[in-house]
Design a protein around this motif. Structure first.
Motif, PDB file in Angstrom:
ATOM      1  N   ALA A  10     123.764  -8.541 107.990  1.00 14.02           N
ATOM      2  CA  ALA A  10     122.584  -9.397 108.134  1.00 14.02           C
ATOM      3  C   ALA A  10     121.811  -9.451 106.818  1.00 14.02           C
ATOM      4  O   ALA A  10     121.631  -8.431 106.143  1.00 14.02           O
ATOM      5  N   ILE A  11     121.363 -10.637 106.456  1.00 17.07           N
ATOM      6  CA  ILE A  11     120.578 -10.833 105.236  1.00 17.07           C
ATOM      7  C   ILE A  11     119.355 -11.669 105.585  1.00 17.07           C
ATOM      8  O   ILE A  11     119.476 -12.767 106.141  1.00 17.07           O
ATOM      9  N   GLY A  12     118.183 -11.135 105.283  1.00 13.81           N
ATOM     10  CA  GLY A  12     116.949 -11.854 105.526  1.00 13.81           C
ATOM     11  C   GLY A  12     116.426 -12.519 104.264  1.00 13.81           C
ATOM     12  O   GLY A  12     116.990 -12.375 103.173  1.00 13.81           O
ATOM     13  N   PHE A  13     115.327 -13.238 104.429  1.00  9.73           N
ATOM     14  CA  PHE A  13     114.695 -13.937 103.322  1.00  9.73           C
ATOM     15  C   PHE A  13     113.237 -13.475 103.228  1.00  9.73           C
ATOM     16  O   PHE A  13     112.834 -12.537 103.909  1.00  9.73           O
ATOM     17  N   GLU A  14     112.475 -14.110 102.410  1.00  8.93           N
ATOM     18  CA  GLU A  14     111.128 -13.615 102.111  1.00  8.93           C
ATOM     19  C   GLU A  14     110.286 -13.368 103.357  1.00  8.93           C
ATOM     20  O   GLU A  14     109.591 -12.358 103.464  1.00  8.93           O
ATOM     21  N   HIS A  15     110.367 -14.266 104.324  1.00  5.28           N
ATOM     22  CA  HIS A  15     109.463 -14.182 105.473  1.00  5.28           C
ATOM     23  C   HIS A  15     110.130 -13.710 106.762  1.00  5.28           C
ATOM     24  O   HIS A  15     109.449 -13.584 107.782  1.00  5.28           O
ATOM     25  N   ASN A  16     111.435 -13.476 106.763  1.00  6.37           N
ATOM     26  CA  ASN A  16     112.084 -13.139 108.037  1.00  6.37           C
ATOM     27  C   ASN A  16     112.929 -11.873 107.999  1.00  6.37           C
ATOM     28  O   ASN A  16     113.666 -11.601 108.952  1.00  6.37           O
ATOM     29  N   SER A  17     112.822 -11.085 106.949  1.00  6.16           N
ATOM     30  CA  SER A  17     113.619  -9.854 106.884  1.00  6.16           C
ATOM     31  C   SER A  17     113.284  -8.900 108.025  1.00  6.16           C
ATOM     32  O   SER A  17     114.125  -8.097 108.436  1.00  6.16           O
ATOM     33  N   PHE A  18     112.078  -9.006 108.556  1.00  4.66           N
ATOM     34  CA  PHE A  18     111.667  -8.160 109.679  1.00  4.66           C
ATOM     35  C   PHE A  18     112.567  -8.359 110.894  1.00  4.66           C
ATOM     36  O   PHE A  18     112.681  -7.477 111.754  1.00  4.66           O
ATOM     37  N   LEU A  54     121.911 -14.062 110.148  1.00  2.00           N
ATOM     38  CA  LEU A  54     123.351 -13.869 110.309  1.00  2.00           C
ATOM     39  C   LEU A  54     124.060 -15.223 110.236  1.00  2.00           C
ATOM     40  O   LEU A  54     123.516 -16.242 110.698  1.00  2.00           O
ATOM     41  N   GLY A  55     125.254 -15.235 109.668  1.00  2.00           N
ATOM     42  CA  GLY A  55     126.089 -16.427 109.687  1.00  2.00           C
ATOM     43  C   GLY A  55     125.625 -17.575 108.820  1.00  2.00           C
ATOM     44  O   GLY A  55     126.202 -18.663 108.866  1.00  2.00           O
ATOM     45  N   HIS A  56     124.593 -17.372 108.015  1.00  2.00           N
ATOM     46  CA  HIS A  56     124.076 -18.461 107.190  1.00  2.00           C
ATOM     47  C   HIS A  56     124.760 -18.469 105.823  1.00  2.00           C
ATOM     48  O   HIS A  56     125.473 -17.531 105.446  1.00  2.00           O
ATOM     49  N   ASP A  57     124.528 -19.536 105.083  1.00  2.00           N
ATOM     50  CA  ASP A  57     124.956 -19.598 103.692  1.00  2.00           C
ATOM     51  C   ASP A  57     123.964 -20.475 102.943  1.00  2.00           C
ATOM     52  O   ASP A  57     122.945 -20.900 103.503  1.00  2.00           O
ATOM     53  N   GLU A  58     124.244 -20.745 101.686  1.00  2.00           N
ATOM     54  CA  GLU A  58     123.279 -21.460 100.855  1.00  2.00           C
ATOM     55  C   GLU A  58     123.057 -22.899 101.305  1.00  2.00           C
ATOM     56  O   GLU A  58     122.095 -23.543 100.893  1.00  2.00           O
ATOM     57  N   SER A  59     123.920 -23.406 102.193  1.00  2.00           N
ATOM     58  CA  SER A  59     123.756 -24.789 102.636  1.00  2.00           C
ATOM     59  C   SER A  59     122.711 -24.926 103.738  1.00  2.00           C
ATOM     60  O   SER A  59     122.094 -25.985 103.871  1.00  2.00           O
ATOM     61  N   CYS A  60     122.508 -23.872 104.542  1.00  2.00           N
ATOM     62  CA  CYS A  60     121.592 -23.983 105.678  1.00  2.00           C
ATOM     63  C   CYS A  60     121.303 -22.609 106.266  1.00  2.00           C
ATOM     64  O   CYS A  60     122.222 -21.809 106.459  1.00  2.00           O
ATOM     65  N   ASP A  67     124.029   2.515 118.020  1.00  2.00           N
ATOM     66  CA  ASP A  67     125.205   2.387 117.151  1.00  2.00           C
ATOM     67  C   ASP A  67     125.808   0.990 117.258  1.00  2.00           C
ATOM     68  O   ASP A  67     126.230   0.394 116.250  1.00  2.00           O
ATOM     69  N   ALA A  68     125.848   0.463 118.471  1.00  2.00           N
ATOM     70  CA  ALA A  68     126.364  -0.899 118.667  1.00  2.00           C
ATOM     71  C   ALA A  68     125.477  -1.920 117.960  1.00  2.00           C
ATOM     72  O   ALA A  68     125.971  -2.888 117.362  1.00  2.00           O
ATOM     73  N   ALA A  69     124.164  -1.707 118.024  1.00  2.00           N
ATOM     74  CA  ALA A  69     123.228  -2.623 117.368  1.00  2.00           C
ATOM     75  C   ALA A  69     123.463  -2.650 115.857  1.00  2.00           C
ATOM     76  O   ALA A  69     123.400  -3.718 115.224  1.00  2.00           O
ATOM     77  N   GLU A  70     123.734  -1.497 115.282  1.00  2.00           N
ATOM     78  CA  GLU A  70     124.024  -1.444 113.847  1.00  2.00           C
ATOM     79  C   GLU A  70     125.268  -2.266 113.521  1.00  2.00           C
ATOM     80  O   GLU A  70     125.326  -2.959 112.498  1.00  2.00           O
ATOM     81  N   MET A  71     126.253  -2.202 114.387  1.00  2.00           N
ATOM     82  CA  MET A  71     127.486  -2.963 114.171  1.00  2.00           C
ATOM     83  C   MET A  71     127.229  -4.465 114.288  1.00  2.00           C
ATOM     84  O   MET A  71     127.772  -5.270 113.516  1.00  2.00           O
ATOM     85  N   ILE A  72     126.414  -4.849 115.251  1.00  2.00           N
ATOM     86  CA  ILE A  72     126.128  -6.271 115.464  1.00  2.00           C
ATOM     87  C   ILE A  72     125.358  -6.858 114.287  1.00  2.00           C
ATOM     88  O   ILE A  72     125.589  -8.004 113.880  1.00  2.00           O
ATOM     89  N   LEU A  73     124.473  -6.088 113.699  1.00  2.00           N
ATOM     90  CA  LEU A  73     123.646  -6.581 112.592  1.00  2.00           C
ATOM     91  C   LEU A  73     124.252  -6.294 111.227  1.00  2.00           C
ATOM     92  O   LEU A  73     123.610  -6.541 110.198  1.00  2.00           O
ATOM     93  N   LYS A  74     125.467  -5.763 111.194  1.00  2.00           N
ATOM     94  CA  LYS A  74     126.128  -5.499 109.924  1.00  2.00           C
ATOM     95  C   LYS A  74     126.259  -6.794 109.121  1.00  2.00           C
ATOM     96  O   LYS A  74     126.694  -7.823 109.630  1.00  2.00           O
TER      97      LYS A  74
END
Length: 339
Positions: free
Chosen positions: A301-309, A152-158, A292-299
């Motif tokens: 969210a984007i994972g990467f090869e090793h952390n999508s879990f 969450l909150g990441h971008d291509e810089s970090c 339902d709240a958890a779904e909203m909090i993780l809306k």
């Protein structure tokens, strides 16, 4: 480690004057993070400014307008075991004791906890590109081994994460950070203290040049009846969170009057979504509504090869922790939450 000078500041004003014009002068208190940064050549210091002799910021103070102030130089251990914290802010005590080791908690200060830097492998490896260490060089973690990194909150810089346990609880408690600097004193709401990477991934927080943390204010409400801190990690001892959750609930007849949910281990800063907290107000405290709240909090969210879990793990951790908050006695060792 490079050579550096060492001096002791007798008061806050001296510490500010020594750091406001030379970014090579670094503050040291407990030293549990900056010494590592120096040893691994991640940072350099012209002068280490020891602030341990500063008076007035090394204890807990009851505030006349309700709430308390934690001195920036109080150790994590003294804070966690302080009777006022154990009684009025058990969520904070539990979060602090989930972090680091007993030896580190005995040295680490509250102010330093807020300022600790990421534990990203690539940040600590000076032979790899890292925008947080060397802006413009790239982020090795995006295409590297990114199991512990942000969703969450990441971008291509970090895609690094902020490692503190204490700060996740402080975010849930709506703490306020007190700082002193060349322009005087100011207060920073905890949600505004740490920042996302954006154009300056090398900058972790909103402190200005020469500013020093002097204290942390906690409001009166400590969620003493319904709270929980859950830390999911690869091993049970001395390990940083893959996902952590701090939850405080205000309940009446099993209906939610107020909810606070903060995540750790998932972003550049403790993560709260007010929309999800507001959604819970007036609803029954049950697994379905927490889900339902958890779904909203993780809306988003984007994972990467090793952390999508971590996306699904975070959703389940939120539900589990909210259910645990309904009965804090479930947090005893070996106890099972009512899921």
């Amino acid at each position: 480690m490079n050579n550096f000078d060492f001096t002791k500041a007798a008061d806050v004003e001296t510490a500010i004057s020594l750091t406001k014009e030379n970014k090579g002068n670094k503050i040291i208190a407990g030293g549990t993070n900056i010494i590592d940064l120096l040893k691994y050549f991640i940072t350099e210091a012209d002068t280490l400014v020891d602030i341990n002799s500063l008076s007035g910021i090394n204890d807990l103070t009851e505030m006349p307008e309700d709430g308390i102030r934690l001195g920036a130089l109080m150790t994590n251990a003294d804070t966690a075991y302080h009777p006022t914290i154990e009684q009025k802010y058990p969520l904070l005590s539990k979060a602090i004791l989930a972090g680091a080791s007993a030896q580190i908690r005995n040295m680490a200060t509250n102010g330093g906890n807020l300022l600790q830097r990421t534990r990203c492998y690539y940040f600590y490896d000076i032979h790899t590109p890292c925008n947080k260490r060397e802006p413009g060089s790239g982020c090795s973690a995006i295409n590297g081994y990114n199991r512990i990194h942000a969703i969450l909150g990441h971008d291509e810089s970090c895609i690094a994460v902020f490692p503190s346990d204490m700060c996740v609880a402080l975010a849930a408690l709506d703490a306020v950070v007190n700082v002193s600097g060349p322009e005087g004193e100011r207060k920073i709401s905890f949600t505004e203290f740490h920042r996302l990477p954006g154009d300056h991934p090398e900058i972790d927080n909103t402190l200005k040049m020469g500013e020093i943390i002097t204290g942390i204010d906690l409001p009166e409400k400590g969620f003493t009846e319904n709270y929980s801190y859950l830390k999911l990690r690869d091993r049970a001892s001395y390990s940083f969170a893959l996902v952590s959750v701090a939850t405080g609930l205000d309940l009446q007849d099993n209906r939610i009057k107020e909810a606070r949910i903060a995540l750790g281990g998932v972003a550049h800063k403790p993560w709260r979504v007010k929309e999800a907290e507001d959604f819970l107000v007036g609803k029954e405290a049950n697994k379905e509504n927490f889900s339902d709240a958890a779904e909203m909090i993780l809306k988003g969210a984007i994972g990467f090869e090793h952390n999508s879990f971590k996306i699904d793990l975070a959703k389940k951790a939120i539900v589990r922790n909210c259910m645990m908050a309904l009965d804090p006695s479930t947090q005893r060792p070996g106890a099972k939450p009512s899921l």
